[in-house]
Structures are given as C-alpha cells and as structure tokens.
Design a protein around this motif. Structure first.
Motif, short mmCIF file in Angstrom:
data_model
loop_
_atom_site.label_atom_id
_atom_site.label_comp_id
_atom_site.label_asym_id
_atom_site.label_seq_id
_atom_site.Cartn_x
_atom_site.Cartn_y
_atom_site.Cartn_z
N ALA A 1 -5.59 3.24 4.06
CA ALA A 1 -4.84 2.01 4.26
C ALA A 1 -5.41 1.22 5.44
O ALA A 1 -5.59 -0.01 5.36
CB ALA A 1 -3.37 2.33 4.49
N LEU B 1 0.85 -1.19 0.00
CA LEU B 1 0.00 0.00 0.00
C LEU B 1 0.89 1.24 0.00
O LEU B 1 1.55 1.56 0.99
CB LEU B 1 -0.94 -0.01 1.20
N VAL C 1 -0.69 -7.95 3.29
CA VAL C 1 -0.90 -6.53 3.05
C VAL C 1 0.14 -5.76 3.85
O VAL C 1 0.34 -5.98 5.04
CB VAL C 1 -2.34 -6.10 3.43
N THR D 1 1.89 -2.13 5.03
CA THR D 1 1.57 -0.73 5.27
C THR D 1 2.76 0.00 5.87
O THR D 1 3.70 -0.61 6.38
CB THR D 1 0.36 -0.59 6.23
N THR E 1 -0.20 -0.49 -4.84
CA THR E 1 -1.42 0.27 -5.13
C THR E 1 -1.61 1.42 -4.19
O THR E 1 -1.16 1.39 -3.04
CB THR E 1 -2.65 -0.66 -5.07
N ARG E 2 -2.29 2.44 -4.69
CA ARG E 2 -2.70 3.58 -3.88
C ARG E 2 -4.22 3.63 -3.71
O ARG E 2 -4.73 4.50 -3.02
CB ARG E 2 -2.21 4.88 -4.51
#
Length: 489
Positions: free
Chosen positions: A427, A366, A416, A418, A397-398
């Motif tokens: 996020a 992210l 995922v 962050t 991805t944003r």
C-alpha cells in the motif's frame, strides 16, 4: 456428585465469561447461567441489531438476574453492535485528535446509554494503551494517543461518561500493549521495560482510570521482563502493582484466554487456573465460541486445582464476588445521541496540503486485512463519497500498479485510501508510486498517521469508523466547489 462438589463447581463456573455461537442464547447456556455461570461476552456473531441484543440479554437475565453481560464496544474500528455497518461513533484515536475531554465524556455517555438500553452490564473499553511504536499491529487507532498525560485525561473522561449509564467500564490492556510489535492474538509479546519506565509512561492512563473509578481492568497477555517470564494475565506481580500501587479494588478480567499468547504457550485450561491464582477475577474465553463441553473443561480444571491444593478455594471465592459486582443491571439510561458521533468525527479530521479537486475523483480503497480485534467490519471511503459526489468512481483493490491506476483515472484526480499504510509495504509503495508519476493525488489515511508519502494533499481521519469515513467524504466533496488548503482541523 456430592453437595460440596456441586458447590465447588458452581463457584468455578461463576468466574467464567465465555463467548458462544448464535443470536439467541442456546438452551444449554440459559441452563448454565441459571446454575451460576458468571456471564457471557457478546461478539459480532451474536448481534443483528439493538432490538435483538436487548431480547438476547433479557433472556439471559431471566435465567439469572445477576448474570454479567460483556461486550467489546470501543467505538471506532472495534465495534460489535455495529459490526455489520461500521460504528456510529469514532474511536479513541479520533477522540484524542479532537482533544476535547468533554466531548470524549459525552461520546462515552451516549455509548453507555445505548449499551444500557441493550442490557449490557460491562463494556470492555476503553483502551488505555498508548501508541508507542508505529510497528504495533493491534492497538493503533484504539489508543487515544502517544502522550501519557493527554491520553490519561481522555481515558478518565471515557470511564466517567460510560459509567454514568450504569454500565461498567474496563480499562485495557494492563500494563499497556502499545510498545509491542507483536499481536498477542498470534504470539506472546515481550516488553523490555523497567518498572520505572512503566510508571512514567504506560501506567499513567491506567492510574487515571483507577482515579476515575473504573470498575474493571483487563490484563494483557504480554511479558514485562522486569516482572519475570509470565505474561501479566498470569503474573502475581502484575496484579500486585495494579492493586497495591495503583489502588485498584474492582474486578480484574483477563483478555481472551484462547488467544495464542496464552493458549499457544501455557494452554487455556492451565492458563485459567494460573490467572485466578495470580489474583485475576474473571476469565474471558471464547473469541472462538465455546459450547457446554468447553465450559465443563474449564470448570473441571479449576475444581481439580482447588482439590489438589494448587488453587486456594478462598481465592476463587474472592474472584467470584468481584465478578458478581459486574452483574448489576444497568440503570436503563436514555440519551443516546446518534448525531454526536459524526460531530466528533468531523472535529478529528486533519487536512494537510492543498485539498482541491477539479471534478469527481477515482477512489482507490486499498483493502488490507483487518486485525483480529477489528474483525470483518465494512471499511472504505468509496461508498460515502459516491453518495455525496455524483460521478465518483470506486475501485476496492488488494493489488494494482500505478500505471493501471493512471489508465483507469484517465486524467481525473485520484483519492487513495489506506489503513496504516506504514505497516503494509504494498500500500505504501503504491501511494508513493502514484505520487511519483504526477497524478492529481489525495491520500486519506484511516489508521494511525504515518510518514508523509509525497501526495499533494493528505487527510488523516484517525480511524476507519463509518462516521470517520463519512466525515472525510464530506471534506473531499466540499473541496470540489470550495477549495481548502493549509493545515486545517
């Protein structure tokens, strides 16, 4: 220009540490260094590799052997030597999580050996700030932690290790930035702290740095209400506390004067004069690169202040002498251990929950904007896990929805990744959304660990350096064949 005027201009130039454009020193810069310009600060824009930096610093030193050459090399997320690929040592927060002061000292010594070989005389590190609020937008993993006593031990060890190479350390950002929710690159933070609160908390790591013999301290552009309305960089009371209460006798360096906390309030030229008048010794400018006209503008402001009586010439002389002490050539230390950083990063990894993967996952990196201090340094777990675990797919991805992720994963586990999810609502909401729909989900947090977001497993790396991401990838790859569970470290 008279001899007196020329001498005064040389004196004014001797307290400046500008940044500049390019990977070789411009002719004007070499000429000004030869004429007495105090030094320079290198940024990622000035770096290709160690060999190029060594040649650059040699050219500056050929112009004048006593030139001060600084760099922001904290390790971890804030790196200049490795801006193109990510740092080969973990940052302060990871070292604090590993909590081995001998390891911190060794990592800093290895970093110092590399900087020494590159011809650097002062490293603008370590960060002696504390993590005092999760809302802090600029310190984060740059701090060793939130406990003043524990952080102080690591600050002292870092100073000792770094300076063993002959490279001066610089404890920053006095009196401590970690309680602020405002980035001083963008605005002026105000800390509603009493002096007693500062002494009990923020000043503890700085005192440890002074006791460890730190050769320089950087002031922060932040207002302590108990000290009045001026930010510490321009505040005589801040300098008085540092000198008289903490006993610091080395060089005081400003944080970059072109940051909006000063440039957008007082103005950069007036800020330069007021900082020197307050007792600061070296003026760091040029996060945005300066040219010769910019250097002349600041020199003019200092000279005019002396001529008008606003700034005593004796104060400028004192500042120049302290600045010059940072120009001592490093000892040419050897012993930069390239493997030590990854070892430290592995020790900093913390795993919670049940880290088991039935097969290669989908990795979601992210992408959130880095802070100005970090800059555009490569980040993301995907490339490292792809290398270690064939079959891994990566999506940086944003913007994506939980349902889109579920469709792309097609039954595979999802990792995922962050950076400070607690500070980025989209996020955080994506992670919680993925957990709600029941995906086989692992959360890797590379910033300061925030709240649990409901995933089956959680990995905290305590930083986004190249070695920290590699260490996390190793743990995940190993979990495919060898399940790991529980709160391990």
């Amino acid at each position: 220009m008279s001899t007196v005027d020329g001498s005064l201009r040389r004196l004014a130039a001797s307290v400046l540490l500008p940044g500049f454009e390019g990977t070789t020193a411009p002719d004007w810069l070499l000429r000004r260094v030869g004429d007495g310009l105090g030094g320079v600060v290198l940024f990622g824009r000035n770096v290709v590799n160690d060999e190029q930096v060594t040649a650059l610093t040699a050219s500056l030193r050929a112009a004048r052997p006593g030139v001060v050459i600084g760099i922001d090399e904290e390790g971890g997320d804030v790196t200049r030597l490795d801006a193109g690929r990510g740092s080969d040592v973990p940052g302060s927060h990871a070292l604090g999580a590993a909590d081995d002061v001998d390891l911190t000292r060794a990592v800093a010594a290895a970093m110092g050996a590399r900087l020494s070989a590159c011809g650097i005389t002062v490293d603008l590190a370590p960060s002696a700030d504390l993590n005092l609020t999760l809302d802090d937008p600029v310190i984060g993993v740059r701090a060793f932690g939130s406990n003043p006593t524990a952080a102080a031990r690591h600050v002292a060890a870092f100073v000792e290790g770094l300076q063993s190479s002959g490279v001066a350390a610089c404890a920053k950002h006095f009196p401590g930035h970690g309680a602020s929710a405002v980035d001083s690159h963008l605005a002026l933070p105000v800390l509603p702290r009493t002096e007693d609160e500062l002494r009990a908390v923020e000043l503890v790591p700085f005192q440890a740095a002074v006791h460890a013999g730190v050769r320089s301290v950087m002031t922060g552009h932040l207002v302590v209400t108990a000290w009045g309305e001026q930010p510490a960089t321009l505040n005589p009371r801040a300098v008085q506390v540092l000198r008289e209460e903490l006993g610091f006798t080395g060089a005081i360096i400003t944080d970059a004067l072109d940051m909006r906390a000063v440039a957008g309030t007082t103005g950069m030229a007036d800020g330069a004069v007021r900082a020197i008048a307050a007792g600061v010794d070296a003026l760091c400018v040029g996060g945005e690169p300066l040219d010769e006209a910019g250097v002349d503008w600041l020199v003019d402001a200092l000279v005019e202040a002396v001529v008008s009586g606003e700034l005593p010439e004796s104060r400028l002389v004192e500042a120049a002498a302290r600045m010059a002490a940072l120009g001592v050539s490093p000892v040419g230390a050897t012993g930069h251990d390239h493997s030590l950083g990854l070892h430290a990063a592995r020790l900093a990894i913390q795993v919670r929950g049940d880290l088991r993967l039935p097969d290669a996952p989908l990795v979601l990196d992210l992408m959130v904007p880095p802070t100005i201090a970090v800059g555009d340094v490569p980040w993301g777990l995907g490339p490292y896990l792809t290398e270690l675990l064939p079959g891994t797919t990566v999506l940086a991805t944003r913007s994506i929805t939980p349902e889109e992720v579920e469709a792309i994963a097609a039954g595979r586990p999802v990792v995922v990744v962050t950076r400070d999810a607690h500070r980025h609502a989209w996020a955080r909401e994506l992670v919680t959304g993925l957990a709600r729909i029941g995906l086989d989900l692992v959360h890797v947090e590379t910033g300061v660990p925030g709240p649990d977001l409901g995933t089956r497993a959680r990995i905290d790396t305590h930083g986004g350096s190249r070695v920290s991401l590699r260490a996390a990838a190793e743990r995940i790859a190993g979990a495919v064949a060898s399940p790991v569970s529980g709160g391990t470290k």
